[in-house]
Design an enzyme around this catalytic site. Structure first.
Site, PDB file in Angstrom:
ATOM      1  CG  HIS A  65      -2.221  -0.826   1.101  1.00  0.00           C
ATOM      2  ND1 HIS A  65      -2.500  -2.355   0.870  1.00  0.00           N
ATOM      3  CD2 HIS A  65      -3.150  -0.141   1.250  1.00  0.00           C
ATOM      4  CE1 HIS A  65      -3.055  -2.693   1.190  1.00  0.00           C
ATOM      5  NE2 HIS A  65      -4.397  -1.999   1.169  1.00  0.00           N
ATOM      6  CG  ASP A 119      -6.792  -5.143   2.061  1.00  0.00           C
ATOM      7  OD1 ASP A 119      -5.843  -3.959   2.305  1.00  0.00           O
ATOM      8  OD2 ASP A 119      -7.684  -5.210   2.242  1.00  0.00           O
ATOM      9  NE  ARG A 379     -14.226  -0.885  -0.495  1.00  0.00           N
ATOM     10  CZ  ARG A 379     -13.283  -1.778   0.780  1.00  0.00           C
ATOM     11  NH1 ARG A 379     -11.960  -1.260   1.488  1.00  0.00           N
ATOM     12  NH2 ARG A 379     -13.419  -2.633   1.837  1.00  0.00           N
ATOM     13  CB  SER A 533     -11.331   0.141   4.380  1.00  0.00           C
ATOM     14  OG  SER A 533     -11.287   0.704   5.956  1.00  0.00           O
TER      15      SER A 533
HETATM   16  C1  MIC Z   1      -8.883   0.095   1.070  1.00  0.00           C
HETATM   17  O1  MIC Z   1      -8.693  -0.425  -0.086  1.00  0.00           O
HETATM   18  O2  MIC Z   1      -9.405   0.758   2.115  1.00  0.00           O
HETATM   19  C2  MIC Z   1      -7.416  -0.775   1.619  1.00  0.00           C
HETATM   20  C3  MIC Z   1      -7.179   0.207   1.944  1.00  0.00           C
HETATM   21  O3  MIC Z   1      -6.814  -1.915   1.316  1.00  0.00           O
HETATM   22  C4  MIC Z   1      -7.783  -0.743   3.533  1.00  0.00           C
HETATM   23  C5  MIC Z   1      -7.107  -1.498   4.294  1.00  0.00           C
HETATM   24  C6  MIC Z   1      -6.144  -0.008   4.898  1.00  0.00           C
HETATM   25  O4  MIC Z   1      -7.507   0.618   5.181  1.00  0.00           O
HETATM   26  O5  MIC Z   1      -4.802   0.414   5.546  1.00  0.00           O
HETATM   27  C7  MIC Z   1      -8.757  -2.028   3.108  1.00  0.00           C
HETATM   28  O6  MIC Z   1      -8.831  -2.375   2.613  1.00  0.00           O
HETATM   29  O7  MIC Z   1      -9.108  -2.558   4.054  1.00  0.00           O
HETATM   30 FE1  SF4 Z   2      -5.157  -1.921  -1.838  1.00  0.00          FE
HETATM   31 FE2  SF4 Z   2      -7.586  -2.070  -0.833  1.00  0.00          FE
HETATM   32 FE3  SF4 Z   2      -6.990  -1.448  -3.366  1.00  0.00          FE
HETATM   33 FE4  SF4 Z   2      -7.175  -3.850  -3.033  1.00  0.00          FE
HETATM   34  S1  SF4 Z   2      -8.613  -2.342  -2.246  1.00  0.00           S
HETATM   35  S2  SF4 Z   2      -5.238  -2.597  -4.281  1.00  0.00           S
HETATM   36  S3  SF4 Z   2      -6.296  -3.625  -1.015  1.00  0.00           S
HETATM   37  S4  SF4 Z   2      -6.226  -0.199  -1.389  1.00  0.00           S
END
Ligand code: MIC
Ligand code: SF4
Length: 642
Positions: A65, A119, A379, A533
C-alpha cells in the site's frame, strides 16, 4: 443435515459458540495476512501481547500500500515490518512483490483453510475455496497469537450460477450484478457461496475477482467450491499438493438463493460514487473520461493485463487521456514482460506503475478536477482517488481498454471479437522476494523509525458518558470518509496522534480540534456506518480524540468490531425518528452506562440540549460487553496477563 460449504469449513474450525445464524462463534485460524498500512499497528499490538512467535500455520506480512516514499515514514515502516516478521515467525513479502491478495492467492492460499487478514479484501482467498475474512489489525494480531477469531455465524446465500459468460463479459460483471441487486448494505451478516453448473466456467482468477469485490456488499465473506479448475490453477502455480476437492452437500439448504444465468450478463459499470450504482455500460457509453486505471487486487491478473494489452496492441491511448497499469504481482509483471504484453502496453502509451495498490488507495494518480476516471478497481467512494470532486467509474479490464482507445466510456463489444487469451499452463514461480522468518529470532534487531509512535490505549469505560455530537452524517459513510487514505495521510498510519488530525478531514476539517476542546464527544451516522475498509485507524484515531460513542441506524461489520476493540460504544437508533430529531452539536448523556450495557441491550440516552430522552440499542455479545467495559481489547488482554 446437508450443509453448505461455508458451514462445513466453519464446523471444522469451530472453537466456541453454536453454529447457527445470529450466534457469536469463535473459529480457529490457519493463516493470517497483513499489509503495511494496517500491519504496523497490528504488529505493535502483537508485540504488546508479549508472544515469542506466531501460532498460526502460516502468517505473511505484505508491503503493497504505502509504496510512495516521499518522506522517510514509509521506508521506516517497511524496515520495521521486516524486522518484526523475521523475529516472530512471519513470512515477509518485500515491496515490489505485489498486492497481498493477488500474491496470497498465487503462492499461499489453501482450499478449506481459514484466513484472516487486516484488509477488507481478504475474501479474495474465497476464490480458492478458503473461508477468508477481513478484520481490524488487532483481531489479526489475536489470531496470530493463536486466539480464536470471532464472528456472528452467518446466513448463507447461494449464488446459483448457470450458463457461461458471453464474450467481453467477465467475473467483474458477475460481482457488479450481485452488487446491483443486493447493494452495499445487502451482505451484512451473510456469506455469499457460489455454486451451480456455471461455476466450472469461471477460472480461479475470475472467481477471485468475484469474492474480492464481495467485500463491497458488506458481506462476511464469499466462497467458491474447490474443483478441477482450482486444481488446474494450483498445478500451474506448482502447488497442486495443497488441493482438495470441496463442495456443499448436494441437497444443502441455504438461507437465501440468488440465480444468475451467466449467459444473460452484459458489460456493467458502477457509476460515481458507490460500488452499487451499477448500470449496463451501454447506458453511460459516450461519457468523456480523462483517466483510465487498470490494476488493484480486483483486476490485475495475468489474464486481465494480457487482455488490455491485446486490445491496445499497435494502437495509442486516446490523446488527452492518461492511462496507468499496475500489475497485481511480480509474477504477473514478469510474465507480461516475457510474453511481450508489457511492450504492447508501453508502446500504446500506458504509464506502467509498480506492482502494488497504487492509485486504488490514492497513492498517486489523483484524477483532474471535475473529470471522470474509469478504473478496474473495487471502490469509488467520494474522494478516495485523492481528488475531492472525483467521478470514478468501476468496470472490467475489457471496458477499460476499449475506453482508453476512444476516450469515452465504450462497450467493448463494439470492438468486435474478443482476443483469444490462454491461461498459462505454468505460472512463473520465483519466491525470492518472500523472505522466510529467521531461525535465530533472538538476534533480530527491530528498527523503529521516528514515525512509529507508541500505542495509545483507551481508558476503561466511565460510569457516565456525556458529550457533544461532533457530526451528524448520512447513510453509507465509508471509512475513507472517517479517516481518509491517500499519499499524504497513509504514511501516518503508525502514528495515531499525527493521523488523528485528519479524522473526517474532507467532511469538516475542524472535527479534530472540536473533539479535543469537547473532551468527550460522539458521532451520529445513518445506515451502514463504517462500510469499506478494515482500517482500525477509523476507530483508533477517533478514540484518541475522545469519541466515546457512535450512534447509527446500522453498522458495517468490521467497523462495529473495531469500535468495540478500541473502547468506543456503537449504538443503534431504535427509531429512525430519533435520528431525524438529533442535531449536530447536541449534548447527549448516557447515565450508568457500565451497568446499562451489562443489563440488557436497550440504553436510555438523554438529549440535554433539546431536553428529551430516546432509546438506543447495542448489539454487543457478552464477550464484547466485557471488552467495551475494559476500554478495548488490548486493555482486556493486558489485564488478563497481569
Ligand atoms: C482499502 O482498499 O480501502 C484498503 C486500503 O486496502 C483497506 C485497508 C487500509 O485502510 O489500510 C481495506 O480494504 O481494508
Ligand atoms: Fe490495495 Fe485495498 Fe485497493 Fe486492494 S482495494 S488494491 S488492497 S488499496
Amino acid at each position: 443435515m446437508a450443509k453448505s460449504l461455508t458451514y462445513k469449513i466453519l464446523e471444522e474450525h469451530l472453537v466456541s459458540g453454536k453454529l447457527e445464524p445470529g450466534n457469536e462463534i469463535g473459529i480457529r485460524i490457519d493463516q493470517t495476512l497483513t499489509q503495511d498500512a494496517t500491519g504496523t499497528m497490528a504488529y505493535l499490538q502483537f508485540e504488546a501481547m508479549g508472544m515469542p512467535r506466531v501460532r498460526t500455520k502460516l502468517s505473511v506480512s505484505y508491503v503493497d500500500h504505502n509504496m510512495l516514499q516521499s518522506g522517510f515514514e514509509n521506508a521506516d515502516d517497511h524496515r520495521f515490518l521486516q524486522g518484526i516478521a523475521a523475529k516472530y515467525g512471519i513470512y515477509f513479502s518485500r515491496p515490489g512483490n505485489g498486492i497481498c491478495h493477488q500474491v496470497h492467492l498465487e503462492r499461499f492460499g489453501v482450499p478449506g483453510q481459514t484466513l484472516v487478514g487486516s484488509d477488507s479484501h481478504t475474501p479474495t482467498g474465497g476464490g480458492l475455496g478458503m473461508i477468508a475474512i477481513g478484520a481490524g489489525g488487532l483481531d489479526v494480531a489475536m489470531a496470530m497469537g493463536g486466539q480464536p477469531f470471532y464472528i456472528m455465524a452467518p446466513r448463507v446465500v447461494l449464488v446459483h450460477l448457470t450458463g457461461s459468460l458471453p464474450p467481453w463479459v467477465s467475473g467483474k460483471d458477475v460481482i457488479l450484478e450481485v452488487l446491483r441487486r443486493q447493494t452495499v448494505k445487502g451482505g451484512l451478516g451473510r456469506v455469499f457461496e457460489y455454486g451451480g453448473p456455471g461455476v466450472e466456467n469461471l477460472s480461479v482468477p475470475e472467481r477471485a475477482t468475484i469474492t474480492n469485490m464481495g467485500a463491497e456488499l458488506g458481506a462476511t465473506t464469499s466462497i467458491f467450491p474447490s474443483d478441477e479448475r482450482t486444481r488446474e490453477y494450483l498445478r500451474a502455480q506448482k502447488r497442486e499438493d495443497v488441493w482438495r476437492p470441496l463442495a456443499a452437500d448436494p441437497d444443502a439448504e441455504y438461507d437465501e438463493v440468488m440465480e444468475i444465468d451467466l449467459s444473460t450478463l452484459e458489460p456493467l459499470v458502477a457509476c460515481p460514487s458507490s460500488p452499487d450504482a451499477v448500470v449496463p455500460v451501454r447506458e453511460v457509453a459516450g461519457t468523456e473520461v480523462r483517466q483510465i486505471c487498470v490494476g488493484s487486487c480486483t483486476n490485475s491478473s495475468y489474464y486481465d493485463l494480457t487482455l488490455v494489452a491485446s486490445v491496445l496492441k499497435g494502437k495509442t491511448v486516446c490523446p488527452g487521456r492518461s492511462m496507468t497499469v499496475s500489475p497485481g504481482s511480480r509474477q504477473v509483471f514478469a510474465m507480461i514482460a516475457r510474453s511481450g504484453a508489457l511492450a504492447d502496453l508501453i508502446e500504446a502509451g500506458v504509464r506502467i506503475l509498480e506492482a502494488g495498490c497504487g492509485p486504488c488507495i490514492g497513492m498517486g494518480q489523483a484524477p483532474p478536477t471535475g473529470a471522470a476516471s474509469l478504473r478496474t478497481f473495487n471502490r469509488n467512494f467520494p474522494g478516495r482517488s485523492g481528488t475531492p470532486d472525483d467521478q470514478v467509474y468501476l468496470t472490467s479490464p475489457g471496458v477499460a481498454a476499449a475506453t482508453a482507445l476512444r476516450g469515452v466510456i465504450t462497450d467493448p463489444r463494439e470492438l468486435g471479437d474478443l482476443p483469444r487469451i490462454e491461461l498459462p499452463q505454468e505460472f512463473l514461480i520465483d519466491d525470492s522476494m518472500i523472505i522466510p522468518p529467521s531461525d535465530k529470532p533472538e538476534e533480530v534487531e527491530i528498527v523503529r523509525g521516528p514515525n512509529i509512535a507508541p500505542l495509545p490505549l483507551a481508558e476503561p469505560m466511565p460510569e457516565e458518558i456525556r458529550g457533544e455530537v461532533l457530526l451528524k452524517l448520512g447513510d453509507n459513510i465509508s471509512t475513507d470518509t472517517i479517516l481518509p487514505a491517500g499519499a499524504k495521510i497513509l504514511p501516518l498510519r503508525s502514528n495515531i496522534p499525527a493521523i488523528s488530525q485528519y479524522v473526517f478531514n474532507y467532511v469538516d476539517a475542524t472535527v479534530p480540534q472540536r473533539a479535543k476542546q469537547a473532551g468527550v464527544s460522539m458521532i451520529a451516522g445513518g445506515a451502514n456506518y463504517g462500510q469499506g475498509s478494515s482500517r482500525e485507524h477509523a476507530a483508533l484515531a477517533p478514540m484518541y480524540l475522545g469519541v466515546k460513542a457512535v450512534f447509527a441506524k446500522t453498522f458495517a461489520r468490521m467497523h462495529h468490531t473495531n469500535l468495540i476493540n478500541f473502547g468506543i460504544l456503537p449504538l443503534r437508533f431504535v427509531h429512525d425518528a430519533d435520528y431525524e430529531r438529533l442535531n449536530p452539536a447536541d449534548v447527549l448523556e448516557i447515565a450508568n452506562v457500565r451497568q446499562a450495557i451489562r443489563d440488557g441491550t436497550q440504553i436510555t440516552v438523554r438529549n440535554i440540549t433539546q431536553g428529551y430522552e430516546f432509546t438506543a440499542r447495542h448489539d454487543l455479545t457478552p464477550r464484547q460487553v466485557e471488552i467495551a467495559l475494559a476500554g478495548g481489547l488490548l486493555n482486556q488482554v493486558r489485564s488478563s496477563q497481569s
